[in-house]
Design an enzyme around this catalytic site. Structure first.
Site, PDB file in Angstrom:
ATOM      1  N   TYR A 128      -3.719  -0.102   7.138  1.00  0.00           N
ATOM      2  CA  TYR A 128      -4.797  -1.031   7.494  1.00  0.00           C
ATOM      3  C   TYR A 128      -5.167  -0.890   8.965  1.00  0.00           C
ATOM      4  O   TYR A 128      -4.385  -0.382   9.776  1.00  0.00           O
ATOM      5  CB  TYR A 128      -4.333  -2.474   7.277  1.00  0.00           C
ATOM      6  CG  TYR A 128      -4.331  -2.932   5.846  1.00  0.00           C
ATOM      7  CD1 TYR A 128      -5.527  -3.142   5.164  1.00  0.00           C
ATOM      8  CD2 TYR A 128      -3.143  -3.205   5.189  1.00  0.00           C
ATOM      9  CE1 TYR A 128      -5.524  -3.592   3.856  1.00  0.00           C
ATOM     10  CE2 TYR A 128      -3.129  -3.657   3.880  1.00  0.00           C
ATOM     11  CZ  TYR A 128      -4.325  -3.851   3.225  1.00  0.00           C
ATOM     12  OH  TYR A 128      -4.328  -4.301   1.941  1.00  0.00           O
ATOM     13  N   ARG A 178       0.858  -1.202   0.000  1.00  0.00           N
ATOM     14  CA  ARG A 178       0.000   0.000   0.000  1.00  0.00           C
ATOM     15  C   ARG A 178       0.884   1.238   0.000  1.00  0.00           C
ATOM     16  O   ARG A 178       1.025   1.919   1.007  1.00  0.00           O
ATOM     17  CB  ARG A 178      -0.903  -0.021   1.205  1.00  0.00           C
ATOM     18  CG  ARG A 178      -1.681  -1.299   1.293  1.00  0.00           C
ATOM     19  CD  ARG A 178      -3.014  -1.073   1.880  1.00  0.00           C
ATOM     20  NE  ARG A 178      -4.001  -1.503   0.923  1.00  0.00           N
ATOM     21  CZ  ARG A 178      -5.299  -1.450   1.116  1.00  0.00           C
ATOM     22  NH1 ARG A 178      -5.779  -0.940   2.196  1.00  0.00           N
ATOM     23  NH2 ARG A 178      -6.126  -1.893   0.206  1.00  0.00           N
ATOM     24  N   ASP A 228      -3.444  -1.305  -7.661  1.00  0.00           N
ATOM     25  CA  ASP A 228      -4.103  -1.913  -6.513  1.00  0.00           C
ATOM     26  C   ASP A 228      -5.523  -2.376  -6.829  1.00  0.00           C
ATOM     27  O   ASP A 228      -6.476  -1.599  -6.796  1.00  0.00           O
ATOM     28  CB  ASP A 228      -4.107  -0.891  -5.366  1.00  0.00           C
ATOM     29  CG  ASP A 228      -4.637  -1.488  -4.083  1.00  0.00           C
ATOM     30  OD1 ASP A 228      -4.985  -2.683  -4.077  1.00  0.00           O
ATOM     31  OD2 ASP A 228      -4.721  -0.760  -3.089  1.00  0.00           O
ATOM     32  N   SER A 264      -8.293  -1.830  -4.069  1.00  0.00           N
ATOM     33  CA  SER A 264      -8.944  -0.519  -4.020  1.00  0.00           C
ATOM     34  C   SER A 264      -9.974  -0.380  -5.126  1.00  0.00           C
ATOM     35  O   SER A 264     -11.098   0.066  -4.886  1.00  0.00           O
ATOM     36  CB  SER A 264      -7.915   0.602  -4.191  1.00  0.00           C
ATOM     37  OG  SER A 264      -7.141   0.699  -3.051  1.00  0.00           O
TER      38      SER A 264
HETATM   39  P1  NAD Z   1     -10.184  -2.707   4.355  1.00  0.00           P
HETATM   40  O1  NAD Z   1     -10.995  -3.259   3.251  1.00  0.00           O
HETATM   41  O2  NAD Z   1      -8.997  -3.441   4.841  1.00  0.00           O
HETATM   42  O3  NAD Z   1     -11.143  -2.455   5.610  1.00  0.00           O
HETATM   43  C1  NAD Z   1     -12.274  -1.624   5.527  1.00  0.00           C
HETATM   44  C2  NAD Z   1     -12.312  -0.599   6.617  1.00  0.00           C
HETATM   45  O4  NAD Z   1     -12.791  -1.194   7.818  1.00  0.00           O
HETATM   46  C3  NAD Z   1     -10.983   0.043   6.965  1.00  0.00           C
HETATM   47  O5  NAD Z   1     -11.097   1.436   6.834  1.00  0.00           O
HETATM   48  C4  NAD Z   1     -10.762  -0.360   8.436  1.00  0.00           C
HETATM   49  O6  NAD Z   1     -10.098   0.635   9.174  1.00  0.00           O
HETATM   50  C5  NAD Z   1     -12.182  -0.535   8.900  1.00  0.00           C
HETATM   51  N1  NAD Z   1     -12.362  -1.331  10.120  1.00  0.00           N
HETATM   52  C6  NAD Z   1     -11.695  -2.444  10.542  1.00  0.00           C
HETATM   53  N2  NAD Z   1     -12.171  -2.861  11.715  1.00  0.00           N
HETATM   54  C7  NAD Z   1     -13.183  -1.996  12.062  1.00  0.00           C
HETATM   55  C8  NAD Z   1     -14.075  -1.908  13.165  1.00  0.00           C
HETATM   56  N3  NAD Z   1     -14.021  -2.776  14.185  1.00  0.00           N
HETATM   57  N4  NAD Z   1     -14.963  -0.903  13.170  1.00  0.00           N
HETATM   58  C9  NAD Z   1     -15.035   0.011  12.174  1.00  0.00           C
HETATM   59  N5  NAD Z   1     -14.221  -0.023  11.098  1.00  0.00           N
HETATM   60  C10 NAD Z   1     -13.306  -1.019  11.057  1.00  0.00           C
HETATM   61  O7  NAD Z   1      -9.753  -1.209   4.047  1.00  0.00           O
HETATM   62  P2  NAD Z   1      -9.333  -0.547   2.654  1.00  0.00           P
HETATM   63  O8  NAD Z   1     -10.507  -0.111   1.903  1.00  0.00           O
HETATM   64  O9  NAD Z   1      -8.427  -1.464   1.977  1.00  0.00           O
HETATM   65  O10 NAD Z   1      -8.572   0.775   3.134  1.00  0.00           O
HETATM   66  C11 NAD Z   1      -7.756   0.890   4.273  1.00  0.00           C
HETATM   67  C12 NAD Z   1      -6.865   2.129   4.126  1.00  0.00           C
HETATM   68  O11 NAD Z   1      -5.797   1.906   3.252  1.00  0.00           O
HETATM   69  C13 NAD Z   1      -7.577   3.367   3.592  1.00  0.00           C
HETATM   70  O12 NAD Z   1      -7.091   4.500   4.263  1.00  0.00           O
HETATM   71  C14 NAD Z   1      -7.164   3.446   2.173  1.00  0.00           C
HETATM   72  O13 NAD Z   1      -7.217   4.750   1.630  1.00  0.00           O
HETATM   73  C15 NAD Z   1      -5.738   2.958   2.296  1.00  0.00           C
HETATM   74  N6  NAD Z   1      -5.250   2.433   1.028  1.00  0.00           N
HETATM   75  C16 NAD Z   1      -4.026   2.838   0.574  1.00  0.00           C
HETATM   76  C17 NAD Z   1      -3.546   2.356  -0.638  1.00  0.00           C
HETATM   77  C18 NAD Z   1      -2.250   2.812  -1.181  1.00  0.00           C
HETATM   78  O14 NAD Z   1      -1.673   3.715  -0.638  1.00  0.00           O
HETATM   79  N7  NAD Z   1      -1.772   2.197  -2.244  1.00  0.00           N
HETATM   80  C19 NAD Z   1      -4.293   1.432  -1.349  1.00  0.00           C
HETATM   81  C20 NAD Z   1      -5.532   1.017  -0.845  1.00  0.00           C
HETATM   82  C21 NAD Z   1      -5.994   1.518   0.361  1.00  0.00           C
END
Ligand code: NAD
Length: 392
Positions: free
Chosen positions: A233, A128, A136, A139
């Site tokens: 994460y 990430r 990705d 995403s």
């Molecule tokens: P994910 O699919 O892993 O999880 C979904 C969401 O659920 C996350 O935001 C997590 O914090 C939340 N979560 C977990 N347990 C929880 C709980 N008990 N209660 C409430 N919420 C809870 O997440 P994602 O969509 O993959 O994204 C996670 C982060 O990573 C985001 O900030 C995203 O912008 C970032 N991201 C960065 C990159 C990159 O830089 N290349 C790529 C993808 C995502």
């Protein structure tokens, strides 16, 4: 390099790994596309559209496997556990496989693949980082899921989403609560807002509040410690945390018409955040869409790939949401795949048309699962150790 695209065999899968529009850009970088006839049809891409862009359409899966240096797939290995074995005999030594592979759930299948002496890359393992964002798939597919979840909820809810002020009276807007505001959750917020609902959200990561608010959602504050983990994460919390979280969310959930849950912790079963008691507290006709269904679900009553009605509440547990919007999901997946393949070309200007897997590159190294007859990814090796340990 010849890139082969074959029909996806996972039940219900309608995406394709490369769409016609990416054939030209691939050709410019030295890749020729070989397509199994009909591979794009379920996503809305006819063979003729590929041919028009310069791809070669072949009559059988075997011909594609025989002729391709690289096989680009949506699902391979653990992401297609019952069918992936069919392809093992078609592989040839040194072939490169790229696709979603769910390697940490089924490391045993990665080990099977390794025996064929191929280099397989699992796209879920992409780091990430800013540089990796354009590759990705998690995403881009999460975006599809967040959008679709809201449309499903809107269809099932016996209420309007927007507010109406009419001669027949005023209609109050629907209240939508999103649990987990990662990529899917943020897209769900944006979509529900566009439809006119009042949207609130909660996430255990601290950075999320601002993102929710920037989309016009209300961030629900809770007196809980933050759950920021590695690499953007969330981290896994203990059961006492989840108990307290459920307690704090009960009122918000009872007051919501729609709850969309997306809370995931990588490599772990999804935490239960909505219990049967909490479902009972919701008004009849309310809807829950559980986007964590594939990892066990955030709602206690979720049944994967089923729509159940419990205590008057409709609960959906879809597991392959991107396949329900295959045209654009495939388009986005293709672009991720294109960027991933191009990243494997040498960064050395003199050799920029050569494929170079051995170059120093965190994205190549981070996604490389099998090489020279062995499993090479540390996390998969660990998972294998655990699986073997459990059997022993
Ligand atoms: P994910 O699919 O892993 O999880 C979904 C969401 O659920 C996350 O935001 C997590 O914090 C939340 N979560 C977990 N347990 C929880 C709980 N008990 N209660 C409430 N919420 C809870 O997440 P994602 O969509 O993959 O994204 C996670 C982060 O990573 C985001 O900030 C995203 O912008 C970032 N991201 C960065 C990159 C990159 O830089 N290349 C790529 C993808 C995502």
């Amino acid at each position: 390099m010849k890139v082969g695209v074959v029909k996806e065999t996972f039940p219900g899968e309608r995406r394709v790994a490369l769409v016609p529009d990416i054939v030209g850009p691939l050709a410019k970088r030295g890749f020729e596309v070989l397509l199994e006839a009909g591979a794009g049809v379920l996503s809305g891409y006819a063979d003729a559209a590929y041919e028009a862009k310069g791809a070669k359409v072949l009559g059988s899966r075997k011909e594609v496997f025989d002729g391709a240096d690289i096989i680009a797939q949506v699902r391979l290995c653990g992401a297609n556990p019952d069918c992936c074995g069919w392809d093992l005999d078609l592989l040839h030594e040194g072939q490169i496989l790229v696709g979603a592979a769910d390697p940490l759930s089924r490391p045993d299948l990665v080990a099977d693949l390794a025996k064929k002496d191929v280099s397989a890359f699992g796209l879920e393992l992409i780091p990430r980082t800013t540089r990796a964002q354009s590759m990705d798939i998690l995403s881009s597919m999460a975006l599809v899921a967040g959008y679709r979840a809201v449309l499903w909820a809107a269809e099932r809810l016996p209420k309007f989403f927007p507010m109406f002020m009419t001669a027949a009276g005023t209609v109050a807007p629907a209240k939508v609560f999103i649990i987990g505001a990662g990529v899917a959750g943020l897209q769900a917020i944006a979509t529900a807002k566009r439809l006119g609902a009042i949207v609130s959200a909660y996430d255990i990561r601290t950075a999320v509040k601002e993102e929710v608010e920037s989309l016009g959602g209300k961030f629900v504050e809770m007196e809980l410690e933050s759950g920021d983990g590695e690499g953007g994460y969330a981290r896994a919390m203990d059961e006492e945390f989840y108990r307290r979280q459920r307690e704090l969310m009960t009122k918000v959930i009872a007051a919501s018409d729609v709850v969309i849950t997306t809370a995931a912790v990588p490599g772990k079963k999804a935490p239960i955040l909505v219990t049967e008691e909490m479902v009972k507290g919701m008004a009849p006709g309310s809807v829950i869409v559980d986007l964590a269904a594939e990892r066990g679900g955030n709602c206690e009553l979720t049944k994967p790939d089923e729509e159940v009605v419990a205590h008057g509440v409709t609960i959906l547990g879809p597991t392959n949401v991107p396949a329900t919007l295959p045209f654009h999901a495939s388009q986005m997946y293709s672009k991720n795949m294109f960027n991933f393949l191009v990243n494997m070309l040498s960064k050395d200007r003199e050799r920029k048309d050569e494929f170079d897997l051995e170059q120093e590159d965190d994205i190549i190294a981070g996604t490389w699962m099998t090489k020279g007859g062995h499993v090479v990814h540390a996390d998969i090796k660990n998972a294998l150790g655990t699986a073997e340990g459990a059997q022993g």
